[in-house]
Design an enzyme around this catalytic site. Sequence first.
Site, short mmCIF file in Angstrom:
data_model
loop_
_atom_site.label_atom_id
_atom_site.label_comp_id
_atom_site.label_asym_id
_atom_site.label_seq_id
_atom_site.Cartn_x
_atom_site.Cartn_y
_atom_site.Cartn_z
N LYS A 112 47.13 39.37 32.26
CA LYS A 112 48.57 39.31 31.97
C LYS A 112 48.84 38.58 30.67
O LYS A 112 49.73 38.95 29.91
CB LYS A 112 49.31 38.61 33.12
CG LYS A 112 49.42 39.46 34.36
CD LYS A 112 50.41 38.89 35.34
CE LYS A 112 50.46 39.70 36.61
NZ LYS A 112 51.26 39.05 37.66
N LYS A 195 45.09 50.90 38.58
CA LYS A 195 45.81 50.78 39.86
C LYS A 195 47.30 51.04 39.67
O LYS A 195 47.85 50.77 38.60
CB LYS A 195 45.55 49.42 40.50
CG LYS A 195 46.20 48.26 39.80
CD LYS A 195 46.09 46.97 40.62
CE LYS A 195 46.90 45.88 39.89
NZ LYS A 195 46.88 44.58 40.50
N LYS A 198 53.70 48.21 38.76
CA LYS A 198 55.01 48.19 38.11
C LYS A 198 54.89 48.19 36.60
O LYS A 198 55.74 48.69 35.91
CB LYS A 198 55.75 46.88 38.50
CG LYS A 198 56.29 46.88 39.87
CD LYS A 198 57.69 47.42 39.86
CE LYS A 198 57.89 48.52 40.84
NZ LYS A 198 57.57 48.33 42.21
P1 TYM Z 1 51.84 41.70 44.54
O1 TYM Z 1 53.27 41.39 44.73
O2 TYM Z 1 51.37 42.13 43.20
O3 TYM Z 1 51.39 42.81 45.55
C1 TYM Z 1 51.75 42.75 46.91
C2 TYM Z 1 50.66 43.40 47.76
O4 TYM Z 1 50.46 44.76 47.37
C3 TYM Z 1 49.08 44.99 47.11
N1 TYM Z 1 48.97 45.99 46.03
C4 TYM Z 1 48.24 47.11 46.11
N2 TYM Z 1 47.49 47.61 47.10
C5 TYM Z 1 46.88 48.80 46.89
N3 TYM Z 1 47.00 49.49 45.73
C6 TYM Z 1 47.75 49.03 44.71
N4 TYM Z 1 47.87 49.75 43.59
C7 TYM Z 1 48.41 47.78 44.87
N5 TYM Z 1 49.22 47.03 44.08
C8 TYM Z 1 49.57 45.94 44.81
C9 TYM Z 1 48.54 43.65 46.68
O5 TYM Z 1 47.15 43.56 46.88
C10 TYM Z 1 49.29 42.70 47.59
O6 TYM Z 1 48.67 42.59 48.85
N6 TYM Z 1 49.92 37.19 44.21
C11 TYM Z 1 50.45 38.15 45.15
C12 TYM Z 1 51.63 37.65 45.94
C13 TYM Z 1 51.37 36.41 46.69
C14 TYM Z 1 50.60 36.29 47.88
C15 TYM Z 1 50.66 34.92 48.24
C16 TYM Z 1 49.88 37.18 48.65
C17 TYM Z 1 51.85 35.18 46.39
N7 TYM Z 1 51.43 34.26 47.31
C18 TYM Z 1 49.99 34.43 49.39
C19 TYM Z 1 49.22 36.70 49.79
C20 TYM Z 1 49.27 35.34 50.14
C21 TYM Z 1 50.91 39.35 44.35
O7 TYM Z 1 51.31 39.24 43.21
O8 TYM Z 1 50.95 40.49 45.04
#
Ligand code: TYM
Length: 332
Positions: A112, A195, A198
Amino acid sequence: KPRVLSGMQPSGDSLHLGNYLGALVNWVKTQDDHDAFFFIPDMHAITVTQDPAELRARTRKTAAQFIAGGIDLDKSTLFVQSQVPEHAQLAWVLNCITGFGEASRMTQFKDKSSKGGADAASVGLFTYPILMAADILLYQPQGVPVGDDQRQHVELARDLAKRFNHRFGETFTVPEAFIPKEGARIYDLQNPTSKMSKSAESPAGLINVLDEPKLIAKRIKSAVTDAGSVVAYDKAEKPGVSNLLDILAAVTGKHVPQLVQEFEGKMYGHLKVAVADAVVERLAPIRTRTLELLDDPAELDRLLLAGAAKAREVASKTVSDVYQKVGFLPPL
Ligand code: TYM
Protein backbone atom coordinates in the site's frame (compact mmCIF):
# COMPACT_ATOMS: atom_id res chain seq x y z
CA LYS A 1 -18.72 -22.81 22.55
CA PRO A 2 -15.38 -21.92 20.95
CA ARG A 3 -15.09 -18.26 20.06
CA VAL A 4 -14.40 -16.67 16.67
CA LEU A 5 -13.79 -13.06 15.71
CA SER A 6 -13.41 -11.29 12.40
CA GLY A 7 -13.71 -7.88 10.79
CA MET A 8 -14.19 -6.24 7.42
CA GLN A 9 -13.27 -2.71 6.46
CA PRO A 10 -15.96 -0.23 5.47
CA SER A 11 -14.12 0.57 2.28
CA GLY A 12 -16.00 1.31 -0.89
CA ASP A 13 -19.73 1.53 -1.34
CA SER A 14 -20.32 -2.18 -1.13
CA LEU A 15 -18.66 -5.42 -0.15
CA HIS A 16 -17.25 -7.15 -3.19
CA LEU A 17 -17.60 -10.80 -4.11
CA GLY A 18 -14.21 -11.61 -2.55
CA ASN A 19 -15.31 -10.19 0.80
CA TYR A 20 -18.57 -12.05 0.54
CA LEU A 21 -17.24 -15.48 -0.49
CA GLY A 22 -13.87 -15.25 1.26
CA ALA A 23 -15.22 -14.01 4.55
CA LEU A 24 -18.91 -13.31 5.13
CA VAL A 25 -20.19 -16.71 3.95
CA ASN A 26 -17.79 -18.34 6.33
CA TRP A 27 -18.80 -16.08 9.20
CA VAL A 28 -22.43 -17.00 8.72
CA LYS A 29 -21.49 -20.67 8.83
CA THR A 30 -19.47 -20.35 12.03
CA GLN A 31 -22.08 -18.45 14.03
CA ASP A 32 -24.19 -21.55 14.69
CA ASP A 33 -21.64 -23.43 16.70
CA HIS A 34 -19.36 -20.62 17.88
CA ASP A 35 -19.55 -17.62 20.13
CA ALA A 36 -19.07 -15.19 17.25
CA PHE A 37 -17.88 -11.57 17.23
CA PHE A 38 -17.92 -9.60 13.98
CA PHE A 39 -17.00 -5.98 13.64
CA ILE A 40 -16.33 -3.11 11.29
CA PRO A 41 -12.80 -1.74 11.68
CA ASP A 42 -13.47 1.94 11.02
CA MET A 43 -10.25 2.82 12.87
CA HIS A 44 -8.36 0.79 10.30
CA ALA A 45 -10.22 2.64 7.57
CA ILE A 46 -8.74 6.00 8.60
CA THR A 47 -5.19 4.74 8.05
CA VAL A 48 -5.84 6.15 4.59
CA THR A 49 -7.69 9.42 3.95
CA GLN A 50 -11.48 9.20 4.37
CA ASP A 51 -14.27 11.65 3.88
CA PRO A 52 -15.98 11.76 7.33
CA ALA A 53 -19.59 11.72 6.12
CA GLU A 54 -18.79 8.99 3.65
CA LEU A 55 -17.03 6.88 6.29
CA ARG A 56 -20.09 7.03 8.54
CA ALA A 57 -22.34 6.06 5.63
CA ARG A 58 -20.09 3.19 4.62
CA THR A 59 -19.86 1.89 8.15
CA ARG A 60 -23.66 1.65 8.29
CA LYS A 61 -23.76 0.16 4.81
CA THR A 62 -21.25 -2.51 5.76
CA ALA A 63 -23.22 -3.40 8.88
CA ALA A 64 -26.43 -3.62 6.86
CA GLN A 65 -24.78 -5.99 4.39
CA PHE A 66 -23.58 -8.23 7.21
CA ILE A 67 -27.10 -8.53 8.56
CA ALA A 68 -28.63 -8.92 5.10
CA GLY A 69 -25.96 -11.51 4.27
CA GLY A 70 -26.96 -13.67 7.22
CA ILE A 71 -25.30 -12.45 10.41
CA ASP A 72 -27.94 -13.16 13.01
CA LEU A 73 -27.83 -10.75 15.93
CA ASP A 74 -29.32 -13.35 18.25
CA LYS A 75 -26.32 -15.56 17.62
CA SER A 76 -23.50 -13.14 16.89
CA THR A 77 -22.19 -9.93 18.39
CA LEU A 78 -21.91 -7.27 15.68
CA PHE A 79 -20.21 -3.96 16.47
CA VAL A 80 -18.14 -1.04 15.23
CA GLN A 81 -14.50 -0.88 16.34
CA SER A 82 -14.41 2.83 17.31
CA GLN A 83 -17.34 2.29 19.69
CA VAL A 84 -15.22 -0.10 21.73
CA PRO A 85 -12.33 2.01 23.07
CA GLU A 86 -10.51 -1.10 24.35
CA HIS A 87 -9.19 -1.72 20.81
CA ALA A 88 -7.04 1.40 20.94
CA GLN A 89 -6.11 0.72 24.56
CA LEU A 90 -4.73 -2.73 23.84
CA ALA A 91 -3.14 -1.67 20.56
CA TRP A 92 -0.82 0.71 22.39
CA VAL A 93 0.54 -2.04 24.62
CA LEU A 94 1.02 -4.34 21.62
CA ASN A 95 2.80 -1.53 19.72
CA CYS A 96 5.29 -1.54 22.55
CA ILE A 97 6.11 -5.24 22.27
CA THR A 98 6.37 -5.30 18.46
CA GLY A 99 9.77 -4.90 16.86
CA PHE A 100 10.17 -2.14 14.28
CA GLY A 101 11.72 -4.63 11.88
CA GLU A 102 8.95 -7.11 12.55
CA ALA A 103 6.31 -4.52 11.64
CA SER A 104 8.33 -3.51 8.57
CA ARG A 105 8.06 -7.02 7.20
CA MET A 106 4.29 -6.89 6.84
CA THR A 107 3.68 -7.13 3.11
CA GLN A 108 0.38 -5.26 2.99
CA PHE A 109 2.08 -2.09 4.23
CA LYS A 110 4.78 -2.48 1.63
CA ASP A 111 2.16 -2.89 -1.11
CA LYS A 112 0.00 0.00 0.00
CA SER A 113 2.76 2.45 0.87
CA SER A 114 4.69 1.79 -2.32
CA LYS A 115 1.80 3.29 -4.29
CA GLY A 116 2.07 6.79 -2.80
CA GLY A 117 5.64 6.84 -1.45
CA ALA A 118 6.75 6.46 2.17
CA ASP A 119 5.74 10.01 3.15
CA ALA A 120 2.22 9.63 1.82
CA ALA A 121 1.74 6.55 4.01
CA SER A 122 0.65 7.30 7.58
CA VAL A 123 2.18 5.85 10.73
CA GLY A 124 -1.31 4.40 11.29
CA LEU A 125 -0.95 2.38 8.12
CA PHE A 126 2.38 1.10 9.41
CA THR A 127 0.97 -0.04 12.74
CA TYR A 128 -2.25 -1.32 11.12
CA PRO A 129 -1.44 -5.02 11.71
CA ILE A 130 -0.78 -4.31 15.39
CA LEU A 131 -4.21 -2.72 15.83
CA MET A 132 -5.56 -5.80 14.08
CA ALA A 133 -3.72 -8.03 16.56
CA ALA A 134 -5.39 -6.05 19.35
CA ASP A 135 -8.81 -6.52 17.68
CA ILE A 136 -8.27 -10.23 17.76
CA LEU A 137 -6.55 -10.80 21.10
CA LEU A 138 -9.04 -8.68 23.07
CA TYR A 139 -11.70 -11.34 22.54
CA GLN A 140 -9.56 -14.43 23.19
CA PRO A 141 -10.90 -16.22 20.10
CA GLN A 142 -9.75 -19.68 19.05
CA GLY A 143 -10.42 -18.88 15.40
CA VAL A 144 -10.26 -15.94 13.02
CA PRO A 145 -12.25 -16.64 9.81
CA VAL A 146 -10.54 -14.64 7.03
CA GLY A 147 -9.54 -14.88 3.39
CA ASP A 148 -6.07 -15.93 2.42
CA ASP A 149 -4.68 -12.37 2.21
CA GLN A 150 -5.01 -11.90 6.00
CA ARG A 151 -2.89 -14.92 6.88
CA GLN A 152 0.24 -12.91 7.67
CA HIS A 153 -1.67 -10.56 9.96
CA VAL A 154 -3.15 -13.41 11.96
CA GLU A 155 0.35 -14.84 12.23
CA LEU A 156 1.53 -11.56 13.80
CA ALA A 157 -1.34 -11.72 16.29
CA ARG A 158 -0.20 -15.23 17.23
CA ASP A 159 3.39 -14.10 17.69
CA LEU A 160 2.38 -11.15 19.86
CA ALA A 161 0.08 -13.32 21.98
CA LYS A 162 2.87 -15.80 22.63
CA ARG A 163 5.36 -13.04 23.35
CA PHE A 164 3.07 -11.30 25.83
CA ASN A 165 2.20 -14.58 27.53
CA HIS A 166 5.87 -15.42 27.83
CA ARG A 167 6.81 -12.05 29.27
CA PHE A 168 3.86 -11.35 31.55
CA GLY A 169 2.25 -14.73 32.19
CA GLU A 170 -0.62 -16.58 30.49
CA THR A 171 -3.00 -13.87 29.21
CA PHE A 172 -4.02 -14.40 25.60
CA THR A 173 -5.47 -17.32 23.68
CA VAL A 174 -3.25 -17.97 20.66
CA PRO A 175 -5.71 -17.79 17.72
CA GLU A 176 -5.74 -19.68 14.43
CA ALA A 177 -6.71 -18.36 11.02
CA PHE A 178 -9.77 -20.19 9.64
CA ILE A 179 -9.32 -19.98 5.87
CA PRO A 180 -12.04 -21.51 3.67
CA LYS A 181 -11.15 -24.14 1.11
CA GLU A 182 -13.34 -22.58 -1.54
CA GLY A 183 -13.51 -18.82 -2.01
CA ALA A 184 -10.41 -17.97 0.01
CA ARG A 185 -9.06 -16.00 -2.90
CA ILE A 186 -11.35 -14.56 -5.53
CA TYR A 187 -9.58 -12.86 -8.43
CA ASP A 188 -10.37 -9.82 -10.53
CA LEU A 189 -12.55 -10.86 -13.49
CA GLN A 190 -10.54 -8.77 -15.93
CA ASN A 191 -7.19 -9.53 -14.43
CA PRO A 192 -7.50 -13.02 -12.97
CA THR A 193 -4.02 -13.14 -11.48
CA SER A 194 -4.63 -10.28 -9.03
CA LYS A 195 -7.10 -10.61 -6.20
CA MET A 196 -10.47 -8.92 -6.47
CA SER A 197 -10.05 -5.65 -4.64
CA LYS A 198 -11.62 -2.23 -4.27
CA SER A 199 -8.37 -0.66 -5.33
CA ALA A 200 -8.34 -2.34 -8.75
CA GLU A 201 -7.54 -0.02 -11.64
CA SER A 202 -10.87 -0.62 -13.33
CA PRO A 203 -14.21 -1.62 -11.80
CA ALA A 204 -14.94 -3.94 -14.73
CA GLY A 205 -13.39 -6.90 -12.94
CA LEU A 206 -15.20 -6.25 -9.67
CA ILE A 207 -18.53 -7.70 -8.51
CA ASN A 208 -20.18 -5.71 -5.73
CA VAL A 209 -22.82 -7.18 -3.48
CA LEU A 210 -24.92 -4.04 -3.97
CA ASP A 211 -24.56 -3.88 -7.75
CA GLU A 212 -27.70 -4.15 -9.86
CA PRO A 213 -28.27 -7.77 -10.95
CA LYS A 214 -27.98 -6.74 -14.61
CA LEU A 215 -24.56 -5.22 -14.07
CA ILE A 216 -23.37 -8.31 -12.19
CA ALA A 217 -24.45 -10.59 -15.01
CA LYS A 218 -22.81 -8.32 -17.57
CA ARG A 219 -19.50 -8.23 -15.76
CA ILE A 220 -19.39 -11.99 -15.32
CA LYS A 221 -20.23 -12.57 -18.95
CA SER A 222 -17.42 -10.21 -19.97
CA ALA A 223 -14.89 -11.93 -17.69
CA VAL A 224 -11.53 -12.60 -19.28
CA THR A 225 -11.16 -16.29 -20.05
CA ASP A 226 -8.21 -18.12 -21.45
CA ALA A 227 -6.89 -19.61 -24.64
CA GLY A 228 -8.41 -22.98 -25.49
CA SER A 229 -12.00 -23.99 -24.98
CA VAL A 230 -12.05 -26.82 -22.46
CA VAL A 231 -13.46 -25.99 -19.04
CA ALA A 232 -10.67 -27.17 -16.73
CA TYR A 233 -9.23 -26.11 -13.40
CA ASP A 234 -5.65 -24.97 -13.91
CA LYS A 235 -4.62 -21.84 -12.05
CA ALA A 236 -1.37 -21.39 -13.99
CA GLU A 237 -2.66 -21.97 -17.52
CA LYS A 238 -6.30 -21.00 -17.08
CA PRO A 239 -6.55 -18.43 -14.28
CA GLY A 240 -9.75 -16.87 -15.65
CA VAL A 241 -11.67 -20.13 -16.00
CA SER A 242 -10.32 -21.39 -12.66
CA ASN A 243 -11.54 -18.22 -10.96
CA LEU A 244 -15.03 -18.71 -12.41
CA LEU A 245 -15.02 -22.31 -11.19
CA ASP A 246 -13.92 -21.18 -7.73
CA ILE A 247 -16.72 -18.64 -7.63
CA LEU A 248 -19.30 -21.19 -8.75
CA ALA A 249 -18.04 -23.71 -6.21
CA ALA A 250 -18.21 -21.20 -3.38
CA VAL A 251 -21.69 -20.02 -4.33
CA THR A 252 -23.24 -23.43 -4.97
CA GLY A 253 -21.38 -25.38 -2.30
CA LYS A 254 -20.30 -27.91 -4.93
CA HIS A 255 -16.68 -28.94 -5.27
CA VAL A 256 -14.55 -27.89 -8.22
CA PRO A 257 -13.92 -31.41 -9.63
CA GLN A 258 -17.65 -32.04 -9.68
CA LEU A 259 -18.23 -28.80 -11.57
CA VAL A 260 -15.50 -29.62 -14.07
CA GLN A 261 -17.31 -32.85 -14.77
CA GLU A 262 -20.62 -31.07 -15.20
CA PHE A 263 -19.06 -28.77 -17.79
CA GLU A 264 -17.39 -31.49 -19.77
CA GLY A 265 -17.99 -30.88 -23.46
CA LYS A 266 -19.45 -27.43 -22.77
CA MET A 267 -17.98 -24.07 -23.64
CA TYR A 268 -16.72 -21.11 -21.62
CA GLY A 269 -19.94 -19.30 -22.45
CA HIS A 270 -22.00 -21.95 -20.66
CA LEU A 271 -19.84 -21.64 -17.60
CA LYS A 272 -20.22 -17.86 -17.57
CA VAL A 273 -24.00 -18.09 -17.79
CA ALA A 274 -24.08 -20.57 -14.91
CA VAL A 275 -21.82 -18.37 -12.78
CA ALA A 276 -23.81 -15.22 -13.57
CA ASP A 277 -27.11 -16.91 -12.70
CA ALA A 278 -25.80 -18.39 -9.47
CA VAL A 279 -24.17 -15.17 -8.29
CA VAL A 280 -27.18 -13.00 -9.15
CA GLU A 281 -29.53 -15.42 -7.45
CA ARG A 282 -27.40 -15.31 -4.33
CA LEU A 283 -26.73 -11.57 -4.18
CA ALA A 284 -30.07 -10.10 -5.29
CA PRO A 285 -31.92 -10.78 -2.01
CA ILE A 286 -28.97 -9.47 -0.01
CA ARG A 287 -29.07 -6.24 -1.98
CA THR A 288 -32.80 -5.84 -1.41
CA ARG A 289 -32.55 -6.50 2.32
CA THR A 290 -29.56 -4.17 2.69
CA LEU A 291 -31.47 -1.30 1.09
CA GLU A 292 -34.40 -1.93 3.44
CA LEU A 293 -32.15 -1.87 6.49
CA LEU A 294 -30.55 1.37 5.32
CA ASP A 295 -33.96 3.00 5.27
CA ASP A 296 -33.84 3.08 9.06
CA PRO A 297 -30.34 4.23 10.08
CA ALA A 298 -31.46 5.02 13.65
CA GLU A 299 -32.45 1.40 14.20
CA LEU A 300 -29.17 0.24 12.69
CA ASP A 301 -27.24 2.54 15.03
CA ARG A 302 -29.17 1.17 17.96
CA LEU A 303 -28.34 -2.42 17.03
CA LEU A 304 -24.66 -1.53 16.66
CA LEU A 305 -24.52 0.20 20.04
CA ALA A 306 -26.09 -2.84 21.66
CA GLY A 307 -23.40 -4.93 19.97
CA ALA A 308 -20.67 -2.59 21.24
CA ALA A 309 -21.97 -2.94 24.79
CA LYS A 310 -21.78 -6.73 24.52
CA ALA A 311 -18.30 -6.55 23.01
CA ARG A 312 -17.06 -4.26 25.78
CA GLU A 313 -18.04 -6.79 28.43
CA VAL A 314 -15.41 -9.12 27.01
CA ALA A 315 -12.86 -6.55 25.83
CA SER A 316 -12.72 -4.61 29.10
CA LYS A 317 -11.77 -7.75 31.03
CA THR A 318 -8.80 -8.34 28.75
CA VAL A 319 -7.64 -4.73 28.97
CA SER A 320 -7.88 -4.69 32.80
CA ASP A 321 -5.83 -7.85 32.97
CA VAL A 322 -3.22 -6.55 30.52
CA TYR A 323 -2.94 -3.10 32.12
CA GLN A 324 -2.45 -4.65 35.53
CA LYS A 325 0.17 -7.08 34.20
CA VAL A 326 2.29 -4.45 32.44
CA GLY A 327 2.42 -2.37 35.61
CA PHE A 328 -0.17 0.38 35.25
CA LEU A 329 -1.88 1.74 38.40
CA PRO A 330 -5.48 0.62 39.05
CA PRO A 331 -7.98 2.52 36.87
CA LEU A 332 -10.68 4.96 37.96
P1 TYM B 1 -10.64 -6.51 4.35
O1 TYM B 1 -11.64 -5.53 4.80
O2 TYM B 1 -9.68 -6.11 3.29
O3 TYM B 1 -11.34 -7.82 3.86
C1 TYM B 1 -12.37 -8.42 4.61
C2 TYM B 1 -12.34 -9.93 4.40
O4 TYM B 1 -12.50 -10.25 3.02
C3 TYM B 1 -11.46 -11.12 2.60
N1 TYM B 1 -11.12 -10.83 1.20
C4 TYM B 1 -11.08 -11.74 0.22
N2 TYM B 1 -11.32 -13.06 0.24
C5 TYM B 1 -11.23 -13.72 -0.94
N3 TYM B 1 -10.90 -13.12 -2.10
C6 TYM B 1 -10.65 -11.80 -2.17
N4 TYM B 1 -10.36 -11.23 -3.34
C7 TYM B 1 -10.73 -11.04 -0.97
N5 TYM B 1 -10.56 -9.73 -0.66
C8 TYM B 1 -10.81 -9.61 0.67
C9 TYM B 1 -10.30 -10.81 3.52
O5 TYM B 1 -9.39 -11.87 3.62
C10 TYM B 1 -11.00 -10.56 4.84
O6 TYM B 1 -11.26 -11.76 5.53
N6 TYM B 1 -7.33 -6.21 7.98
C11 TYM B 1 -8.63 -6.74 7.64
C12 TYM B 1 -9.75 -6.26 8.54
C13 TYM B 1 -9.52 -6.53 9.98
C14 TYM B 1 -9.63 -7.79 10.62
C15 TYM B 1 -9.35 -7.55 11.99
C16 TYM B 1 -9.92 -9.07 10.19
C17 TYM B 1 -9.21 -5.61 10.92
N7 TYM B 1 -9.10 -6.21 12.14
C18 TYM B 1 -9.37 -8.60 12.95
C19 TYM B 1 -9.93 -10.12 11.13
C20 TYM B 1 -9.65 -9.87 12.48
C21 TYM B 1 -8.95 -6.29 6.24
O7 TYM B 1 -8.53 -5.24 5.79
O8 TYM B 1 -9.83 -7.06 5.60
